[in-house]
Design a protein around this motif. Structure first.
Motif, PDB file in Angstrom:
ATOM      1  N   PRO A 185       0.703  -1.283  -0.115  1.00  0.00           N
ATOM      2  CA  PRO A 185      -0.042   0.136  -0.113  1.00  0.00           C
ATOM      3  C   PRO A 185       0.918   1.418   0.131  1.00  0.00           C
ATOM      4  CG  PRO A 185      -0.944  -1.518   1.459  1.00  0.00           C
ATOM      5  CD  PRO A 185       0.508  -2.130   0.936  1.00  0.00           C
ATOM      6  N   VAL A 186       1.996   1.368   0.516  1.00  0.00           N
ATOM      7  CA  VAL A 186       2.911   2.496   0.883  1.00  0.00           C
ATOM      8  C   VAL A 186       3.386   2.854  -0.588  1.00  0.00           C
ATOM      9  CG1 VAL A 186       4.832   3.570   1.477  1.00  0.00           C
ATOM     10  CG2 VAL A 186       3.326   1.900   3.059  1.00  0.00           C
ATOM     11  N   ASP A 189      -6.743  -0.613   2.382  1.00  0.00           N
ATOM     12  CA  ASP A 189      -5.984  -1.754   2.318  1.00  0.00           C
ATOM     13  C   ASP A 189      -4.450  -1.507   3.408  1.00  0.00           C
ATOM     14  OD1 ASP A 189      -7.398  -2.940   0.468  1.00  0.00           O
ATOM     15  OD2 ASP A 189      -5.938  -2.688  -1.187  1.00  0.00           O
ATOM     16  N   GLY A 190      -4.186  -0.071   3.308  1.00  0.00           N
ATOM     17  CA  GLY A 190      -2.868   0.117   4.053  1.00  0.00           C
ATOM     18  C   GLY A 190      -3.486   0.272   5.719  1.00  0.00           C
ATOM     19  N   ALA A 191      -4.386   0.580   6.184  1.00  0.00           N
ATOM     20  CA  ALA A 191      -5.016   0.551   7.286  1.00  0.00           C
ATOM     21  C   ALA A 191      -5.433  -0.901   7.923  1.00  0.00           C
ATOM     22  CB  ALA A 191      -6.300   1.330   7.278  1.00  0.00           C
ATOM     23  N   GLY A 192      -5.746  -1.588   6.744  1.00  0.00           N
ATOM     24  CA  GLY A 192      -6.061  -3.072   7.096  1.00  0.00           C
ATOM     25  C   GLY A 192      -4.730  -3.812   7.381  1.00  0.00           C
ATOM     26  N   VAL A 193      -3.562  -3.494   6.930  1.00  0.00           N
ATOM     27  CA  VAL A 193      -2.605  -4.069   7.154  1.00  0.00           C
ATOM     28  C   VAL A 193      -1.619  -3.499   8.420  1.00  0.00           C
ATOM     29  CG1 VAL A 193      -2.193  -5.621   5.250  1.00  0.00           C
ATOM     30  CG2 VAL A 193      -1.248  -3.428   5.193  1.00  0.00           C
ATOM     31  N   GLY A 194      -2.219  -2.257   8.786  1.00  0.00           N
ATOM     32  CA  GLY A 194      -1.552  -1.606   9.729  1.00  0.00           C
ATOM     33  C   GLY A 194      -0.439  -0.601   9.559  1.00  0.00           C
ATOM     34  N   LYS A 244       3.397  11.510   5.653  1.00  0.00           N
ATOM     35  CA  LYS A 244       3.497  11.562   7.204  1.00  0.00           C
ATOM     36  C   LYS A 244       1.807  11.850   7.861  1.00  0.00           C
ATOM     37  CE  LYS A 244       7.718  13.844   7.277  1.00  0.00           C
ATOM     38  NZ  LYS A 244       8.460  15.176   7.277  1.00  0.00           N
ATOM     39  N   ALA A 245       1.217  11.997   6.697  1.00  0.00           N
ATOM     40  CA  ALA A 245      -0.517  12.344   7.400  1.00  0.00           C
ATOM     41  C   ALA A 245      -1.169  11.041   7.311  1.00  0.00           C
ATOM     42  CB  ALA A 245      -1.233  13.054   6.110  1.00  0.00           C
ATOM     43  N   VAL A 246      -0.726  10.095   6.896  1.00  0.00           N
ATOM     44  CA  VAL A 246      -1.539   8.608   7.028  1.00  0.00           C
ATOM     45  C   VAL A 246      -0.809   7.643   7.682  1.00  0.00           C
ATOM     46  CG1 VAL A 246      -2.917   9.268   4.928  1.00  0.00           C
ATOM     47  CG2 VAL A 246      -0.949   8.079   4.568  1.00  0.00           C
ATOM     48  N   MET A 247       0.659   7.742   7.676  1.00  0.00           N
ATOM     49  CA  MET A 247       1.291   6.619   8.107  1.00  0.00           C
ATOM     50  C   MET A 247       1.056   6.424   9.596  1.00  0.00           C
ATOM     51  SD  MET A 247       3.237   4.984   5.576  1.00  0.00           S
ATOM     52  CE  MET A 247       4.634   4.431   6.251  1.00  0.00           C
ATOM     53  N   VAL A 248       1.255   5.026  10.076  1.00  0.00           N
ATOM     54  CA  VAL A 248       1.152   4.908  11.498  1.00  0.00           C
ATOM     55  C   VAL A 248       2.539   5.347  12.401  1.00  0.00           C
ATOM     56  CG1 VAL A 248       1.390   3.170  12.991  1.00  0.00           C
ATOM     57  CG2 VAL A 248      -0.058   2.854  11.015  1.00  0.00           C
TER      58      VAL A 248
END
Length: 194
Positions: free
Chosen positions: A82-83, A139-144, A190-194
Motif C-alpha cells: 500500500p505504501v 488496504d494500508g489501514a487493514g495491514v496496519g 506523514k499524514a497517513v502513516m502509523v
C-alpha cells in the motif's frame, strides 16, 4: 447549411473544444457565450451547432473526456504494498493534472453548472477515481501501515491537496515538478502513516 470554405470538422471540432476549455477556465462557464467561443475559433456562431448541440453539452463533454482520460491513465500497480501504491498515486495525480490546468479547473469548479443528469455521470466517474485511492488507504489501514480514521475523508483531503498544485506550480519556478512530487509525497506519507 454549407460549411465555410476551408472548414474541416476534424480540425474545427477540436478547435471549438479547445476554445471552450480556455474560455470556461478563464471566465467561467456562465460568463461565456457561444458567440465568444465562435469568435475565438473564427467561425459564425451558428456553425458551432455543427459540433455541439449546445453549451451545456460542450461543458459536459469537456468534463467527461477529462475524467475518462484520467481513469484510462491511472497506472496499473505492480506491487501489493500500500505504501508504494500510495506513492505512485500521489506522483501520478500531480503529473497528470499539472499538464491540464484548465481541464482541472473546469472539472472541479464548474460542477454546479451541470444539468442534473450530467452531474450524476461526472460524479460517477469521479467516484471511480476516488475509489482507487480509497482502496489503497483502506488496504494500508487493514495491514496496519496507515492510520486513517475515515478512508473516504482522507481520500478527499489528499486529492484536494494534490489537485491544488495546478493553481500555483509553474515550470519556470524555483522547484521542479519532481521536487514538488517529492515534497507532496512526504506530506501525504506523514499524514497517513502509523
Amino acid at each position: 447549411m454549407a460549411r465555410t470554405t476551408g472548414s474541416h470538422s476534424d480540425i474545427t471540432g477540436p478547435r471549438v473544444r479547445e476554445a471552450a476549455l480556455r474560455l470556461f477556465a478563464r471566465h467561467g462557464y456562465a460568463a461565456v457565450s457561444m458567440r465568444q467561443i465562435a469568435g475565438e475559433v473564427g467561425v459564425q456562431a451558428g456553425a458551432l451547432y455543427n459540433y455541439t448541440p449546445d453549451k451545456q453539452s460542450l461543458l459536459f463533454a469537456l468534463m467527461r473526456d477529462h475524467m475518462v482520460e484520467l481513469l484510462d491513465a491511472v497506472p496499473v500497480m505492480d506491487t501489493d504494498a500500500p505504501v508504494d501504491q500510495l506513492e505512485a498515486f500521489v506522483r501520478f495525480h500531480i503529473e497528470f493534472h499539472h499538464a491540464r490546468p484548465d481541464a482541472v479547473f473546469i472539472a472541479y469548479m464548474e460542477l454546479r453548472n451541470l444539468d442534473p443528469q450530467n452531474f450524476v455521470e461526472i460524479e460517477r466517474l469521479r467516484g471511480r477515481y476516488e475509489a482507487a485511492l480509497e482502496r489503497i488507504l483502506r488496504d494500508g489501514a487493514g495491514v496496519g501501515v496507515f492510520d486513517v480514521a475515515d478512508a473516504k475523508i482522507a481520500t478527499l483531503a489528499v486529492i484536494a491537496m494534490l489537485t491544488g498544485v495546478t493553481t500555483w506550480f509553474r515550470d519556470e519556478g524555483r522547484l521542479s515538478l519532481s521536487d514538488v512530487q517529492d515534497q507532496y509525497w512526504d506530506m501525504v506519507r506523514k499524514a497517513v502513516m502509523v
